[in-house]
Each structure stands twice: as C-alpha cells, then as structure tokens.
Motif scaffolding. Structure first.
Motif, short mmCIF file in Angstrom:
data_model
loop_
_atom_site.label_atom_id
_atom_site.label_comp_id
_atom_site.label_asym_id
_atom_site.label_seq_id
_atom_site.Cartn_x
_atom_site.Cartn_y
_atom_site.Cartn_z
N ALA A 1 0.85 -0.98 -0.11
CA ALA A 1 0.07 -0.14 -0.08
C ALA A 1 0.84 1.20 0.06
CB ALA A 1 -0.87 -0.09 1.29
N LYS B 38 1.49 2.37 -3.62
CA LYS B 38 0.22 2.50 -4.48
C LYS B 38 0.78 3.81 -5.36
CE LYS B 38 -4.36 1.94 -3.89
NZ LYS B 38 -5.38 1.92 -3.05
N TRP C 296 -7.07 -9.32 -7.39
CA TRP C 296 -7.14 -8.07 -6.64
C TRP C 296 -6.36 -6.65 -6.90
CZ3 TRP C 296 -2.62 -6.43 -3.76
CH2 TRP C 296 -1.75 -7.28 -3.79
N ALA D 274 -9.11 -4.21 -8.30
CA ALA D 274 -9.82 -3.33 -7.29
C ALA D 274 -8.78 -2.38 -6.60
CB ALA D 274 -10.34 -4.39 -6.24
N PHE D 275 -7.71 -3.07 -6.45
CA PHE D 275 -6.57 -2.32 -5.63
C PHE D 275 -5.94 -0.94 -6.28
CE2 PHE D 275 -2.22 -2.38 -3.50
CZ PHE D 275 -2.65 -1.78 -2.43
N TYR E 194 -12.45 4.91 -9.08
CA TYR E 194 -12.23 5.99 -8.21
C TYR E 194 -10.73 6.39 -8.07
CZ TYR E 194 -11.66 7.84 -3.50
OH TYR E 194 -11.28 8.55 -2.39
N LEU F 94 -12.92 4.98 2.61
CA LEU F 94 -13.00 5.75 1.27
C LEU F 94 -14.50 4.93 0.21
CD1 LEU F 94 -9.78 6.90 0.71
CD2 LEU F 94 -11.66 8.27 1.19
N HIS G 149 -7.56 -1.33 1.96
CA HIS G 149 -7.30 -1.64 0.77
C HIS G 149 -8.15 -1.82 -0.35
CE1 HIS G 149 -3.57 -1.48 2.72
NE2 HIS G 149 -3.53 -2.58 3.17
N LEU G 150 -8.91 -3.22 -0.12
CA LEU G 150 -9.83 -3.37 -1.23
C LEU G 150 -11.06 -3.42 -0.61
CD1 LEU G 150 -7.79 -6.69 -2.13
CD2 LEU G 150 -8.04 -4.76 -3.57
N PRO G 151 -11.98 -2.85 -1.38
CA PRO G 151 -13.64 -2.48 -1.03
C PRO G 151 -14.15 -3.91 -0.78
CG PRO G 151 -13.17 -2.03 -3.25
CD PRO G 151 -11.95 -2.38 -2.86
#
Lengths: 425, 767
Positions: free
Chosen positions: A304, A307, A343, A346-347, A352, B209, B254-256
């Motif tokens: 993270a 990112k 993943w 989405a990550f 967004y 978020l 981190h991931l929704p």
C-alpha cells in the motif's frame, strides 16, 4: 480529592516507617493509591506534586512498575531549567533504586536528559561514574546493562572523535593524538555491545565509520557481515542495507551488490532500495536477472505504501512496454499477473483511483494507464477514464498511448488467455 | 419489551459480591481475571434464582406430578385433558394457577434439578459474569465510526452507530443534524432481520473511502454499503451467521468489500463480498503460550493479501495466498523481546496504515507499542499509557505531512480517554524512528467520568484538514470533546454533561409536574384552538442532546475563537497547558465557622491576608519558642519515667516517633513558603536552630553510636545512610528539623539498624 490525597500520603508514610505483616494488604492499597496519584499528577502536568509522590512511592515499591518511565518523564518536565535541583533529585532516585536495579536505567535517563540540555561533558561523566558502580551479585542482566552504558559512552567518544576529525580535516594536526585516544575508547566500547545479539543500528554505524576512517576495511566488512548474517541476531533489514551501502562505497562488484539486495528483497520486498535493485537487474544482460527485476517491481507495487509512487510505476511500465514491444517473454508478465489478477484491479485500477490519480498526479495516471491497458485491455475502467481525460485535455502522450495499445491489443488477449475478444474484463 | 429509551441494566459488583466491593489487584492482567476468585454468596444467589424463576427451578417435574396430587381443595380436580403443552416459548404463558400452587407447596422438597448441580451451574455463571465485570472484551474495537466526506472540504461526513432499544439498529447521522437517542427521533435500520438479543451490535467497523461498513454482533457479521449521498439509506450486502461468537470484524483499507472475521473458536476468515469466506487458520490454542482467553483479532497489513492475526499472547501475519497455516511470521510476541511485564496481554491491535503504511499499534493493559512489519518482534516504540483500564478503543487521526498523528485511546468501563501524539520520521535506511508520544491536555473531562454510567461503545473522530480542530465522538453519544474548545476554556463538555442525560437516573418527570403540565397544556390548547397532538405525558427531551444550532459550524471563526486558537497553538508549542485542572468551583469547601480561639495556622493566614504577616511572625517567634521549650521539657520528663520499662528497640523507635512529634510541633513555623522565608528578620534565631541539639545529630554523634554498641565500621554506613535521608528531598535547606520527619525511613532499614544493636539493659538515648 485533595484531602484524600493528604490522608493517603500520611498513611503511606506511616506504613513505610513500620510495616507490620498483618497490614500488608492495607499497605499495598496505599501504595496503589499513591501510584494513581502520581499518574494523575502527571496527566495534569503537575510535575512538582508528581515528584513528591514518586519519592514516597519508590520506597514502598515491591517491583518495578513502569517507574522508569514515570521517573524520566517527571525529571524532564519538573527540572526543566534547574539543573542543580535536578541532579540532587536524580541522586536520590539512584540511592533509592539500588535495590531494584533501577540504577542503570535511571542513570541512562539522566544522561539522555543532560544530552538534551547540551551538557555532553556532564553526561559523559555521569556514564563513566555509573560504570564504576557495583552492587550485589553481577547477574547477567546487570552485565548487559553495563555493556549498554559502556556503549553509550562509546557513542559519546565517537561524537568527540568526529568533532576532532572535522578539526583535523581543516588541517589542524594538533588534535591527532587526542583524536586517536577517543577512537580507541569508542572502538573498544562499541565493539563489545555489537557482539551481543540485538538491534544496534546506531552503534554499528558509528563503529563502521570509525573503522573506515582508519582504513580497516576488512574489519568493517566482517562486522557488517556478522551483523547481517549471524542467525542469532533478529532479522534486521537495516543490517543488509548497511552492508549494501558499504559495498557500494567501496566499489564492490555488481554481483556482490546484487546478492546483498537479493537478501533484502527476500526480507522486505517493499524496501526503498528495491527500485535500485530493479534498475540494476534491468541493465543486466542475463534473462534470469531481468525476470527477477520484473518480479521485484511487481512485489513492490503490492504494498500500500507504494500505491502512488510514480517512480515505481514508471519502472513497471517501462519493462512491461519493452516486453510487449519485443513480444518475447510475455509469459513472465502472465506468471506475475495471474496471482494478482483477482485483486490488483480493485486495488490499483478502480475508477475511483483513476479519478483521484488524474486529479492529483497526471504522470502517475499516465504510467498506471499504460500498465492497466496492457494487463486489463483497453476497455478497463482505469485506462478508459484516463485516456479519455488525457485526450480531452489535448495531452500528446495520451494519444500516443492510445495508439500504442490499439496496436498491441492482442497482447492483452494472450495475457488473459482468451482467444476471442467477446469477453470483457 | 422495555420502556422507551432505557438500557439493559448491566451487572454490578453488588449483584455478585456479598460486600459489593470490587477488589481488583493493581497489576492484574486483563485476561487473567477469572483466577481472582470472587466471593459470591451462593445461597443468596440461589434463593434469588428460586424466587425469580420458579418455573425453571420446579416447573417440569411439577407439571408431571401435580395432576396426581390431591391438593385438598374440592374445586381443584384432576382433569384428564389438561395435558400441558411441552415447555416451549414463553414460560409464563402456560403457567396454570394450579401448577403455581403446586410448585409453591412443593418447592422445598421437589427440585427440578438436583441442588448440587444447580449450584454448580449458578456458580459457573457467576464466575463468567464476574470475569466480564472485571474485563469485558466484547466491545473491543468500538461500535462507533465516522465516515468522512467523499469530497475534500465538503461537510457531509456521517456518524454510524448502533441504536434502538436493543442496540440492534444501525443508525447513520449526517453531519450537522441533531442527535436523538433511543426510540424517539431518528430510527436506524435493523441490521439483521428479527429482534433477538444476540443481534445487539458490539462493533461497527468501516473502511473510509469506499464507504463499506462492517457490523458485528455476537453471532452475526454483516456488511453494509453506505451510499455517498446524504439521506440515502444504507443497503445490506451480506450477513453471515457464526455458530461460535465472533470476536473481531475489520474492514480492509485496501480493497472494497473485504473483511477479516475471527471467531472465539480460534478461526480466522478472510471474507470477501464477492467470493465468500476463506478460512486462513483454525487453532483453538493460543499462538505463543497458553492463555485461556478465546479472544482473537485480525487486521490488515501493508500488503493487501497479508492479514495480521492476534490473540492475547501476540500477533502473527498470515499470507492468504498460500494454503492455511502455510506462510506466516511473528509480528509481536508478549515476552522478553518486547520488554513486557509479567502478566501483560494484548488488548487491541490496530493497523496504522493511514499514518505509516507498515506500522501497527498494539495496546496492552500497561503499554502502547508501535511495531514495524519490516522489523518484526522488536517494537519501534514503547510507551506506558498508565490508564486504569485496558484501552479497548483506539482511533487514529493521521496528521498531514509535517504534522503529528493523533491516536485516541479509550477504555470501556472506567471511561478514560487518552490522546497521544505520535510522530515517526524516516531517516536513512529503514528509518531510525524518532518516536514522540505525549499526552495532549485533552484527556478525561472529570465531570464526564461520574456522569456516564453506561460504558461507551466506541470512538470515532471527525477530521478537519485545514483547521486544527478535531471532534471526537464517544459512542454513548454524550460527549463530544472538541480539543480546541476544551483547551481554550470554553466549557462545552461540562455543559453537555450538565443536562440529565441518563434516562434510568431520571426517566420521568414527577407525577405532580406531569399533571400540572397536562392541565396547562389543555388550557393552552383551548386558547389556541388546536388539539394537542399527543396526550401521552411528555418526557424530558433528554434524547435530543444537541440542537441543530449547537451542531452548526460557525460560518467564520469569531475573534474569540481566533484568539483561543492562537493560545492553543502557543501552548502546544511550549508544551504547557492552557486550562488548569483546578477543582470545580462547586467543590470548594464552605468557609469555616469562625472559632473563638483560632489555631496558629488560621491566625497566620488571617495575618498574611491582612498584610500583617511580619508582625505575626515576630510575635510567633517569641511565643512559640517558649511554648516549645515547655513542651520539650515536659516530654523529657515523661520519657524518663517511661524509660525504665522499655526494651531497646522500642526506645529506638520512640526516638523516631519523638522526632516526628517534634516536627509536628514545629510544623506551623516551617509551613510558610520558602519564598517568604527570607523576609522575616532572621536575626532572631530560626525555629529549628532554637531547639536543643537536633535528635538526628545526636543520633549520629559517634559517642551515642558507640554507646549503643554499634561497631565502628558500621557507624560510618549508618551515618551515611541517614545523611542521605537528610540531604535528599527537594526541600529548602533551612529546615533540617522538618526534613527528617517528612522523609520516611523504610521499615526494613529501621529494623535493620535496631537489630544491629546488641541488647543492653539501659540504653542511653541522645537526649
């Protein structure tokens, strides 16, 4: 509350004076109350009151109960400018602390406090005084604590050594003798503590600096190797970082640098040096190393903290682009992408984040869009949003990017293992 | 069904203990509370049980037997058809009067459950209740969450909290809307269908978020999506039921749509809304050493596929990409390496990703640790938080670049709050982290401590990027601590705490008042020509805590606020405090009745108040000297008389007590503050010097030591030792006499010195 407090202090005083066995319970209650008064006073920043209670409390202390911390905190605030008063208080603390082996930690706190006030000589004196203390049997813990005190004294020696070094470098050769004395003392003390397993980053750095100055590279290398590879020490990424930096300073071969970084990669895949590692691997002619480079940069971007790092994304984008253009080794990308397929979208590549990246950092969104376009195809949310915005804003590179992806769209299909284009991500 | 707005009464020590006193050892570990034995009065508890639940105690056996008994009343005949339905549903429904009579008659000798067994069960339950009374970990993590606004700068953040009578509703409160509690006002949505008690929400977790909210009760976990628009109802996404109580639910930052769930059986799951549950570990044993607590916790780490997993003994990191139990490393271990105390246990771990991506916070009963994933097992920072109860709630408010991060810790039962500042700067390689943790003056508002009986359920905080202001919410929704305003001295919190908020304390107005009000309302409505909307007796508006106006933000900071802000910044820079912690004015004692013969202290105070302090001092000097000499002489005479029958050690202690009595006597003189000490003319001898050779000196003179048979080589030690006591304390050096008494000599030492004296028949004291 005030009246209660007074009462309890009185009781405590009385019971510390003559403590009959049957009243032990009451006594412990009183000392507990006293502790809570200390805490209360500290919370309210009434340092004087806290100091008074602390003196009572230490006497009644059965075992060490975060007194060290309280002592230090009270010391720092209570005697903010009055050093003499401070010293008398600390002496008292030390006298009281004999039984509890608090002496060492109190002494260290005292030294830190002196250092914070810029009284380096006093701190040094204090530490050497503490070294001369002997009380009770020399247990292993005491021995270690003594080593710690010595190490800090060595650190102060190092400090004065480096000051004199600066004078020497200004071509004043008169200090050389004194400087050498400092070096010997510092080196002796620092060497001792480094032998004990632990995290000694500060000491190791100073010791290596000393050795390097006098040209004792083999010893320095040995120290760093020991610190990094001895299995008794905790797995400390910094040890490998220091080793790598040392090797780099001395122009070691690329192979040894890479092996140092490889171990760091295994311990901390998200380390800052991984970008350097990746770039070094990229420059290599060997296929295997370039393959490792791709692995490294993918691993970095898993975390993270990376990112939104433009540098990392541009590294990945460049290598992926190279592979796509050359159309060789597409299986590398596929191998890396497969475990992340579920993943990463989405990550990293959500709509967004596309919106946010575009607003905050255009070049980041460019690099990410390139990667998203290759990995997820040109219909991915991220790429669509960014290229749309980019073309709208008349930025040239986004148009080129779009063209590039149109040209290489089959790559995405091969990556996703689809033969016909009817399925969308 | 409960009366509106009332709470389920929680167990109190009085319910369990005979004396009603909760004895807790100071250093008691949180998880170890069961071992401290409560002293329940079993007969009392059992008799309560018999009285409160006679059907359970005697019911079914009575049901079987009562038909065959002749109870002596002709009206009561055995009826064949009255075969009672099986014992299910509400027990009272089927309670036939006849049966009740029967159990009333038979309860002395006819037990449903053997008494021993029943007693065992009751005792077990008592122990459980006792444990939860000492430390209840079910609300760990907190049930209050703040959803920040999506767009930066917009004031549309919302507060998510459990509501409803059974706390089984999910309420969402938009920013700036007044808050109501209980049944009135804004109703939440029941988050699980059905209203059973085990759906009471004990945790609300959220990911800021993408606006995913995780809700946990004992046996249910749910994910809700809260749309960004204000006023839109939250929509449930998934609910899972667990057979074992779940102890943890965290939402991935981190991931929704990803959550971590732990159950008390030791299972850890990664729960994805799309793909369902993935079990990562199942181990009923604790990780590092045996601990009886079934509590488990899980949180996310810097790598979205790696979860941290905690029990009371430490933390481990699990990789979800490999098979269960495959890849893990230890992050924190309670023990030597982290410098833990004996009995220390993990209470709440938290991932600090919003401040630093690789750091974790671990709280125990005693300390707060900051850990770095990259260098596991060695804490980056350790700080003793000194809270009375273990912190169950923690909230991180990340500071921007160059500003410190704030961590708010909260305890459940003792209602403590502690705000910490935390800053870590990276230097060089991995970062020699310079930690600074200090408590900001905002901590327990003292008035709130007394006034909030229901324990809080959680913490949340509103973040304002531009202004240096933070609003913290405590989940029983009573306290909003505004750091700035509190520090600036604006009495916001006391005001809020002033209103009668606790319904159980004062739920209804008195009947007379209600009657009067109704009468007035009737007359009023007659005049107005409108019928009153409701005829129910109105209750106090305690559910509405803040009016809209109160919650409204001022459009521009007023001059006063600006000034307060400036003061605050100044104080934070200096590390001082703005508002003193003086006792509230109401706590000031009443002025005492003027006595005819004032004691010396009040005489002095009166004199100094009038400004005639010097004159008083002069007078005092002469009179007190004479007084003291007289007292001394008398005491000496008394001692002489007593000396004959005293043993040696007793006489030695008597010298100590004498000393303290002496100093008590001289106390009024030494009491004036040292600053004023210089002002009285010192030509007249100071009080301490006027006394005959101070007992301490006499004690130390080698003659007296020799006379008591203390060997020569020990004399020096003893003298040194006593000298330490005399020199040590930070008292003005002019007062040697009083010092000796203000210090306290540890008993072991005084015993030692008395023991070192050989027995002699006639000890001679120094005076």
């Amino acid at each position: 509350a005030q009246a209660n407090e007074g009462l309890h202090t009185q009781l405590l005083k009385k019971h510390t004076q003559n403590k009959p066995a049957e009243k032990l319970l009451f006594f412990s209650f009183c000392s507990f109350m006293c502790l809570s008064y200390i805490q209360d006073a500290m919370l309210r920043k009434q340092w004087k009151r806290a100091a008074e209670f602390l003196t009572f409390y230490i006497e009644s202390l059965e075992k060490d109960f975060s007194t060290e911390y309280m002592g230090a905190e009270i010391l720092c605030h209570r005697f903010h400018n009055n050093m003499k008063e401070f010293s008398s208080f600390i002496e008292q603390m030390k006298t009281l602390g004999v039984k509890r082996y608090l002496k060492v930690s109190v002494c260290l706190e005292h030294a830190f406090h002196l250092l914070c006030n810029g009284q380096i000589d006093e701190a040094y004196q204090n530490l050497s005084l503490a070294e001369s203390w002997r009380f009770g049997e020399q247990t292993a813990i005491q021995d270690k604590e003594m080593k710690l005190i010595q190490a800090y004294r060595g650190l102060l020696d190092y400090y004065s050594w480096s000051k004199q070094k600066n004078i020497l470098l200004e071509h004043d050769l008169s200090v050389e003798q004194e400087m050498h004395g400092c070096f010997r003392k510092a080196a002796m003390n620092l060497k001792e503590i480094i032998k004990i397993p632990g995290v000694w980053d500060l000491f190791v750095k100073c010791y290596v600096d000393l050795l390097e100055f006098y040209g004792d590279y083999s010893e320095a290398r040995e120290v760093l190797n020991e610190y990094a590879y001895n299995s008794k020490f905790p797995a400390n990424p910094n040890a490998h970082v220091y080793l790598y930096q040392f090797l780099k300073r001395h122009g070691e071969s690329k192979k040894s640098l890479l092996s140092a970084l490889k171990i760091l990669h295994d311990i901390v895949p998200s380390h800052e040096l991984m970008i350097d590692f990746h770039i070094m691997l990229q420059k290599s002619k060997k296929r295997k190393k370039r393959r490792l480079g791709l692995e490294v940069i993918f691993a970095v971007l898993d975390y993270a903290g990376w990112k939104e790092n433009v540098k990392a994304w541009s590294c990945l984008a460049r290598q992926v682009k190279q592979i796509v253009i050359s159309e060789k080794h597409l299986d590398w990308i596929k191998q890396e992408w497969d475990p992340r397929r579920d993943w990463w979208p989405a990550f990293h590549f959500s709509r967004y984040s596309a919106k946010r990246n575009w607003q905050e950092n255009e070049s980041l969104s460019y690099e990410k869009a390139l990667v998203a376009g290759i990995l997820l195809g040109k219909d991915s949310k991220y790429f669509k949003y960014v290229s749309h915005r980019g073309c709208k804003a008349q930025v040239k590179r986004f148009r080129i990017l779009k063209k590039f992806l149109n040209k290489h769209n089959p790559v995405y299909l091969r990556l996703s293992g689809l033969s016909d284009s009817s399925v969308q991500p | 069904s409960l009366p509106a707005g009332s709470w389920v009464p929680s167990v109190t020590p009085q319910d369990i203990l005979y004396r009603g006193i909760l004895r807790r050892k100071p250093g008691r570990p949180a998880g170890d509370s069961c071992t401290s034995q409560p002293l329940p009065v079993l007969p009392t508890q059992l008799s309560h049980f018999f009285v409160d639940h006679p059907e359970d105690a005697f019911g079914s056996l009575g049901k079987l037997l009562h038909q065959n008994f002749y109870l002596g009343d002709s009206k009561l005949r055995v009826s064949v058809h009255s075969g009672l339905p099986p014992c299910s549903g509400c027990p009272r429904k089927n309670l036939v009067p006849r049966l009740r009579w029967f159990s009333h008659l038979a309860r002395d000798w006819l037990f449903e459950v053997p008494l021993g067994l029943l007693a065992d069960c009751v005792h077990e339950d008592l122990l459980l209740q006792w444990a939860s009374l000492l430390f209840d970990d079910s609300p760990t993590g907190g049930a209050l969450a703040w959803l920040p606004p999506k767009d930066v700068g917009a004031r549309t953040g919302r507060l998510v909290y459990p509501g409803g009578q059974a706390m089984n509703h999910l309420c969402i409160l938009p920013h700036g809307v007044a808050l109501r509690r209980g049944g009135g006002g804004r109703e939440g949505v029941p988050w699980v269908a059905g209203t059973s008690w085990d759906t009471a929400v004990s945790r609300v977790a959220l990911c800021p978020l993408p606006d995913f909210v995780g809700v946990r009760s004992d046996y249910h976990c749910g994910v809700w999506r809260v749309p960004g628009r204000t006023g839109a109802a939250p929509t449930p996404l998934q609910v899972i039921r667990t057979s074992v109580p779940a102890s943890c639910l965290t939402v991935s930052p981190h991931l929704p749509g990803e959550l971590a769930v732990c159950t008390q059986s030791g299972a850890v799951y990664l729960w994805s809304v799309e793909t369902g549950l993935q079990r990562l570990r199942h181990d009923p044993q604790t990780m590092f050493f045996r601990d009886h607590s079934p509590w488990r916790w899980s949180d996310f780490t810097a790598h979205p596929r790696v979860l941290s997993c905690a029990d009371r003994t430490g933390l481990q990191c699990l990789d979800t990409r490999v098979s269960p139990g495959g890849c893990h490393f230890d992050l924190f271990k309670v023990g030597e390496e982290a410098g833990c105390q004996q009995g220390e246990r993990v209470v709440l771990p938290m991932y600090l990703g919003r401040a630093y991506p690789s750091q974790h916070l671990v709280t125990t009963q005693f300390s707060v640790y900051v850990l770095d994933e990259r260098l596991p097992l060695v804490p980056v920072l350790k700080w003793a938080h000194m809270m009375k109860a273990p912190p169950l709630f923690a909230h991180l408010t990340p500071g921007g670049p160059g500003r410190s991060h704030k961590v708010l810790l909260g305890a459940s039962r003792t209602q403590e709050l502690l705000l910490l500042q935390y800053r870590g700067e990276k230097r060089g390689a991995l970062g020699v982290l310079w930690g600074r943790v200090s408590s900001v003056p905002t901590s327990q508002p003292p008035c709130c401590r007394d006034r909030l009986p229901p324990p809080p359920l959680g913490l949340g905080s509103e973040e304002e990027e531009e202004e240096e202001e933070q609003t913290f919410y405590l989940s029983n929704l009573e306290v909003i601590i505004d750091e700035e305003e509190e520090d600036g001295g604006t009495p916001v919190v006391p005001e809020e705490a002033e209103c009668p908020q606790e319904p159980s304390a004062n739920p209804q107005p008195s009947p007379a008042a209600a009657l009067r009000y109704r009468r007035w309302l009737k007359a009023f409505s007659k005049v107005c020509g409108q019928p009153p909307r409701h005829t129910r007796p109105p209750t106090f508006g305690q559910k509405r805590l803040f009016t809209r106006k109160e919650l409204e933000e001022p459009s521009a900071p007023s001059a006063l606020q600006g000034q307060a802000r400036r003061w605050l910044r100044q104080a934070m820079r200096d590390g001082g405090c703005l508002q003193r912690w003086d006792p509230p004015p109401s706590a000031l004692p009443e002025p005492p009745e003027p006595a005819e013969d004032p004691d010396p202290l009040s005489a002095r105070l009166t004199a100094s108040w009038c400004g005639d302090w010097d004159g008083w001092w002069e007078g005092r000097m002469s009179s007190s000297l004479a007084q003291r000499q007289r007292a001394l002489r008398e005491r000496r005479r008394r001692q002489k008389r007593a000396r004959g029958r005293r043993s040696l050690s007793a006489s030695f202690t008597s010298s100590l007590t004498y000393q303290s009595e002496l100093s008590e006597l001289s106390d009024p003189d030494t009491a004036p503050p040292p600053r004023r000490e210089a002002s009285p003319p010192l030509g007249t001898s100071p009080p301490a010097a006027a006394t005959p050779p101070s007992p301490e000196e006499a004690l130390l003179s080698s003659q007296s030591l020799r006379s008591r048979g203390i060997p020569k080589e020990r004399r020096k030690t003893l003298r040194d030792y006593l000298a330490v006591w005399a020199d040590g304390p930070p008292e003005p050096p002019e007062l040697p006499g009083s010092q000796a008494s203000q210090l306290c000599i540890p008993s072991s030492q005084s015993q030692l010195s008395s023991a070192s004296q050989p027995r002699r028949k006639r000890p001679r004291m120094g005076f």
